[in-house]
Design an enzyme around this catalytic site. Structure first.
Site, PDB file in Angstrom:
ATOM      1  N   LYS A 171     -18.295 -22.042 -17.457  1.00  0.00           N
ATOM      2  CA  LYS A 171     -18.474 -20.701 -16.899  1.00  0.00           C
ATOM      3  C   LYS A 171     -17.408 -20.411 -15.842  1.00  0.00           C
ATOM      4  CE  LYS A 171     -21.609 -19.813 -13.898  1.00  0.00           C
ATOM      5  NZ  LYS A 171     -22.925 -19.845 -13.273  1.00  0.00           N
ATOM      6  N   ASP A 189     -23.555 -15.903 -17.163  1.00  0.00           N
ATOM      7  CA  ASP A 189     -24.424 -16.311 -16.053  1.00  0.00           C
ATOM      8  C   ASP A 189     -25.843 -15.861 -16.387  1.00  0.00           C
ATOM      9  OD1 ASP A 189     -24.512 -13.599 -15.691  1.00  0.00           O
ATOM     10  OD2 ASP A 189     -24.086 -13.652 -13.558  1.00  0.00           O
TER      11      ASP A 189
END
Ligand code: SF4
Length: 261
Positions: A171, A189
């Protein structure tokens, strides 16, 4: 960024609740469940949502673009290095909380060299209002060392290389590649995960499944900003507990059976 939390919300089906003791639970599990009328009705009510058509996806992102042509991330940073540090610090923390700490930190250390000169103890002092700050201070120093030793003091431009840095995962790499280098990556997220699943745009059990699903359906022309549009949509409209469906730009397209419009 906050940790992915799957919604545990369930519908009231009217089916009798499962007994609490383990022995009773085992017995209850082994028995076929009585198909109550309400349960049947409920399962009939929620067939697998139809996938979005390319025209619908285009329409949704055209609306996001029209409403907010240049969406910005909310993590403050000065350059790719400070962006990388900010994203590493944002694990299980809010962007606002990170900004509060990094404002002063980045004023004195905006390069890996300056961060090393500052030292772990001082970095820890600057970020002590952020959760897991001891571990994060260690990672910031370690990743700065690695950037100097292996990448000439610059943030590398590939996902695989960024993922080798202490504290940085997929991420983090996707955020940095997208925001610092303009790559068409999709960082998933908690907000993007929820929106991807609820809307039916890219259902998935893991962030990676949602990421790949979104990359597959979102046209290239929107990918530069798609990550921010989805985060902002999840953060301010499609809220976890009480989504504001009446105000939602894509409420006619959304496939969530529980939407309130
Ligand atoms: S209609 Fe409601 S559930 Fe669907 S995307 Fe909009 S806010 Fe989220």
């Amino acid at each position: 960024m906050a940790k992915i939390i799957r919604s545990q919300r369930t519908k009231k089906t009217g089916v009798q609740s499962v007994p609490k003791s383990p022995a009773k639970k085992a017995v209850a599990k082994s028995l076929p469940k009585p198909a109550s009328k309400s349960a049947e009705k409920s399962s009939k009510k929620s067939p697998k949502p139809k996938p979005w058509t390319p025209a619908e996806v285009h329409e949704a992102f055209s609306r996001f673009r029209k409403a907010n042509p240049e969406p910005k991330g909310e993590l403050e940073h000065l350059n790719p290095y400070t962006l990388l540090v900010a994203v590493v610090l944002s694990a299980q923390a809010t962007d606002a909380g990170v900004n509060k700490a990094t404002h002063a930190l980045f004023a004195v250390a905006d390069t890996p060299q300056k961060m090393l000169a500052l030292g772990e103890d001082k970095v820890r002092d600057y970020i002590k209002t952020i959760g897991l700050y001891r571990n994060k201070a260690r990672n910031v120093i370690a990743l700065s060392e690695k950037l100097i030793a292996e990448f000439g003091g610059e943030v590398p431009r590939t996902r695989a290389e960024i993922e080798t840095l202490p504290g940085a995962g997929r991420k983090t790499a996707n955020v940095v590649l997208n925001m610092a280098f303009g790559e068409h990556t999709m960082a998933v997220d908690t907000h993007v995960f929820r929106v991807g699943n609820r809307t039916g745009l890219a259902p998935g059990n893991t962030p990676l499944e949602v990421e790949l699903g979104l990359e597959k359906v979102i046209p290239s022309e929107f990918m530069q900003h798609a990550h921010h549009w989805l985060i902002l949509h999840g953060r301010y409209t499609c809220l976890a507990r009480k989504p504001c469906c009446e105000l939602c730009l894509i409420n006619d397209l959304c496939r969530w059976p529980e939407k309130t419009v």
